[in-house]
Design a protein around this motif. Structure first.
Motif, short mmCIF file in Angstrom:
data_model
loop_
_atom_site.label_atom_id
_atom_site.label_comp_id
_atom_site.label_asym_id
_atom_site.label_seq_id
_atom_site.Cartn_x
_atom_site.Cartn_y
_atom_site.Cartn_z
N VAL A 119 3.47 -2.72 -13.91
CA VAL A 119 4.31 -2.08 -12.89
C VAL A 119 3.47 -1.12 -12.03
O VAL A 119 2.76 -0.27 -12.56
N VAL A 120 3.56 -1.30 -10.72
CA VAL A 120 2.86 -0.42 -9.79
C VAL A 120 3.90 0.34 -8.97
O VAL A 120 4.82 -0.27 -8.41
N LEU A 121 3.77 1.65 -8.93
CA LEU A 121 4.67 2.48 -8.13
C LEU A 121 3.93 2.97 -6.88
O LEU A 121 2.87 3.59 -6.99
N ILE A 122 4.48 2.64 -5.69
CA ILE A 122 3.88 3.07 -4.43
C ILE A 122 4.65 4.28 -3.91
O ILE A 122 5.86 4.19 -3.71
N VAL A 123 3.95 5.39 -3.74
CA VAL A 123 4.61 6.58 -3.17
C VAL A 123 3.96 6.83 -1.80
O VAL A 123 2.81 7.24 -1.72
N PRO B 170 7.02 3.69 5.91
CA PRO B 170 7.58 2.45 5.36
C PRO B 170 6.73 1.21 5.65
O PRO B 170 6.60 0.34 4.79
N ASP B 171 6.12 1.14 6.84
CA ASP B 171 5.31 -0.04 7.18
C ASP B 171 4.12 -0.17 6.23
O ASP B 171 3.79 -1.26 5.77
N VAL B 172 3.49 0.97 5.98
CA VAL B 172 2.32 0.97 5.10
C VAL B 172 2.73 0.56 3.69
O VAL B 172 2.11 -0.30 3.07
N ALA B 173 3.83 1.17 3.21
CA ALA B 173 4.31 0.85 1.87
C ALA B 173 4.63 -0.64 1.77
O ALA B 173 4.30 -1.30 0.77
N GLU B 174 5.26 -1.18 2.80
CA GLU B 174 5.63 -2.60 2.79
C GLU B 174 4.39 -3.50 2.77
O GLU B 174 4.36 -4.53 2.11
N THR B 175 3.35 -3.08 3.50
CA THR B 175 2.11 -3.85 3.50
C THR B 175 1.51 -3.91 2.09
O THR B 175 1.16 -4.98 1.59
N ASP C 15 1.50 -10.32 -8.04
CA ASP C 15 0.87 -10.07 -9.34
C ASP C 15 1.51 -8.97 -10.16
O ASP C 15 1.30 -8.91 -11.37
N TYR C 16 2.25 -8.11 -9.50
CA TYR C 16 2.80 -6.96 -10.22
C TYR C 16 4.26 -6.75 -9.87
O TYR C 16 4.74 -7.21 -8.83
N GLU C 17 4.94 -6.02 -10.74
CA GLU C 17 6.27 -5.54 -10.38
C GLU C 17 6.06 -4.26 -9.57
O GLU C 17 5.43 -3.33 -10.05
N VAL C 18 6.55 -4.25 -8.34
CA VAL C 18 6.28 -3.13 -7.46
C VAL C 18 7.54 -2.28 -7.25
O VAL C 18 8.63 -2.81 -7.05
N GLU D 75 8.07 5.36 -18.35
CA GLU D 75 7.00 4.86 -19.24
C GLU D 75 6.51 3.46 -18.85
O GLU D 75 5.43 3.06 -19.24
N ASP D 76 7.34 2.73 -18.11
CA ASP D 76 6.95 1.36 -17.76
C ASP D 76 5.90 1.30 -16.65
O ASP D 76 5.23 0.29 -16.49
N VAL D 77 5.78 2.38 -15.89
CA VAL D 77 4.84 2.35 -14.77
C VAL D 77 3.40 2.44 -15.28
O VAL D 77 3.07 3.31 -16.07
N ASN D 78 2.56 1.50 -14.85
CA ASN D 78 1.17 1.49 -15.28
C ASN D 78 0.25 2.20 -14.27
O ASN D 78 -0.67 2.89 -14.65
N VAL D 79 0.50 1.94 -12.98
CA VAL D 79 -0.36 2.50 -11.95
C VAL D 79 0.49 3.10 -10.83
O VAL D 79 1.47 2.50 -10.40
#
Lengths: 222, 193
Positions: free
Chosen positions: B8-12, B16-21, B29-32, B47-51
């Motif tokens: 799991v990858v969390l994007i902060v 919005p455009d950058v996050a969507e890219t 490859d990952y759950e985003v 706890e599920d978030v890896n990166v």
């Protein structure tokens, strides 16, 4: 292959694989540190790099002692990570450090990240000087264990051994068997490929080697 | 890895455009998970978030503040800070695991995420390895050689220890480069300092 049989007279240590890490274990005052330093000096006499991580003596003392051991040899490449230099800063880049000598200071034997960075810098310098083979001594794990717990020391030893393996170096690490519980010694042994036990026998200091060959060697005087 | 679920990858990221890219690059490859600001990021972190990919410059909570709160919680996730400029050395003290300077390319992002996953895998393996070595030492101290030779539990333990040694030797090429070495040490020293 590394040949330690000049220092320990047994066939068992005449062909040590690069990347091997060995624990030198014995009671206080049985010459563990001397043995470790002789293993390094023997390599230096053959043109290898040498690196000492010291928690007891300061860098100047270590360097002085080493120069005596290897006197007569040329082009010595020697690194020291001095972990007891409270508050002092690195001297490695100063102009008064002679060529071939690389010294890094770390604030405490418990500062593992600092020690890691010091080792990395020394390895870089040694590699840069052409020392593709070399030996590292860490003296001593017992002092480290007074600053941090055995889990941390175990993991540190494992990670450092892996790094030495990648570098093609060998490592020797000393520990005072009288200062720790049996369980601690048993756990830490597992972080190493082999074990050199030393003791004070009837006829003086003796050592035997375990884990490098299939069966332990007999006790022999050193 | 035995776990077949995607990491799991969390994007902060506040744009919005950058996050969507990033999402487009990573979703195969990952759950985003995506968060538009620091508060939302902390809410979506578990706890599920890896990166965590953390933008440093955001309105509201800054990346630095979010990082501090992440480290304050007992989570094993790895954090890559995304910065607009190449950071100074002092930033290394701040407790993140990697940084990326904008603009980021797809391969670069993948490489960083993979590297951080491998590092955290290494730490998990080392932790498990240590726990088993402790157990082995306890058995060896408490039981005789003959008892150990008869013990199934001991035999299995030794087998698992050998497996873990191999796994550790293969993860990160067995600590091949200096930054792997330093971060691995930082991780082990991090618990009790």
């Amino acid at each position: 292959m590394y040949d330690l049989s000049n220092v320990l007279e047994t066939e068992a240590v005449s062909e040590i694989r690069p990347g091997t890490s060995v624990l030198i274990a014995g009671p206080a005052m049985t010459g563990k540190e001397n043995l470790a330093m002789e293993i390094l000096a023997d390599g230096s006499r053959q043109g290898e790099g040498a690196l000492v991580v010291t928690t007891g003596s300061d860098a100047d003392t270590v360097v002085e002692d080493y120069q005596e051991r290897v006197s007569g040899s040329n082009n010595i490449q020697f690194g020291v990570v001095d972990c007891r230099a409270e508050g002092s800063s690195g001297r490695g880049g100063n102009s008064d450090t002679p060529p071939g000598l690389y010294i890094h200071h770390v604030s405490s034997p418990g500062d593992l990240t600092g020690i890691g960075i010091g080792i990395t810098k020394c390895l870089e310098s040694l590699h840069g000087s052409g020392a593709t083979e070399g030996r590292l001594a860490l003296i001593s794990l017992s002092t480290m264990l007074t600053y941090t717990d055995r889990e941390t020391v175990f993991k540190f030893c494992h990670v450092l051994s892996s790094r030495l393996d990648a570098a093609g170096y060998i490592g020797v690490f000393t520990i005072d068997t009288g200062a720790h519980e049996e369980q601690t010694l048993q756990v830490l042994k597992q972080a190493f490929d082999g074990l050199i036990e030393v003791r004070e026998g009837d006829a003086g200091r003796e050592a035997r080697v375990l884990g490098i060959t299939d069966s332990p060697t007999d006790w022999a005087s050193i | 890895m035995t776990d077949s679920r995607a990491p799991v990858v969390l994007i902060v990221e506040d744009e919005p455009d950058v996050a969507e890219t990033y999402n487009l690059w990573l979703e195969a490859d990952y759950e985003v998970r995506i968060a538009e600001n620091g508060d939302e990021g902390l809410a979506k972190l578990d706890e599920d978030v890896n990166v965590v990919l953390l933008d440093r410059m955001m309105p509201g909570l800054s990346g630095d503040e979010v990082l501090e709160r992440i480290r304050g919680r007992d989570l094993s996730c790895r954090v890559a800070m995304v910065t607009a400029v190449e950071p100074d050395f002092d930033i290394l003290e701040m407790g993140f695991d990697a940084y990326l300077s904008k603009p980021i390319r797809s391969e670069q992002l993948h490489e960083t995420v993979e590297k951080l996953l491998e590092r955290s895998n290494y730490d998990d393996l080392l932790q498990e390895y240590y726990a088993l070595v402790e157990k082995q030492a306890t058995l060896e101290t408490a039981k005789s050689g003959a008892e150990l030779a008869d013990s199934n539990e001991y035999e299995q333990l030794q087998g698992r220890i050998t497996e873990l040694q191999d796994d550790l030797a293969q993860t990160m090429g067995g600590i091949e480069d200096d930054s792997d070495f330093i971060t691995a040490i930082q991780q082990i020293g991090g618990d009790d300092t």
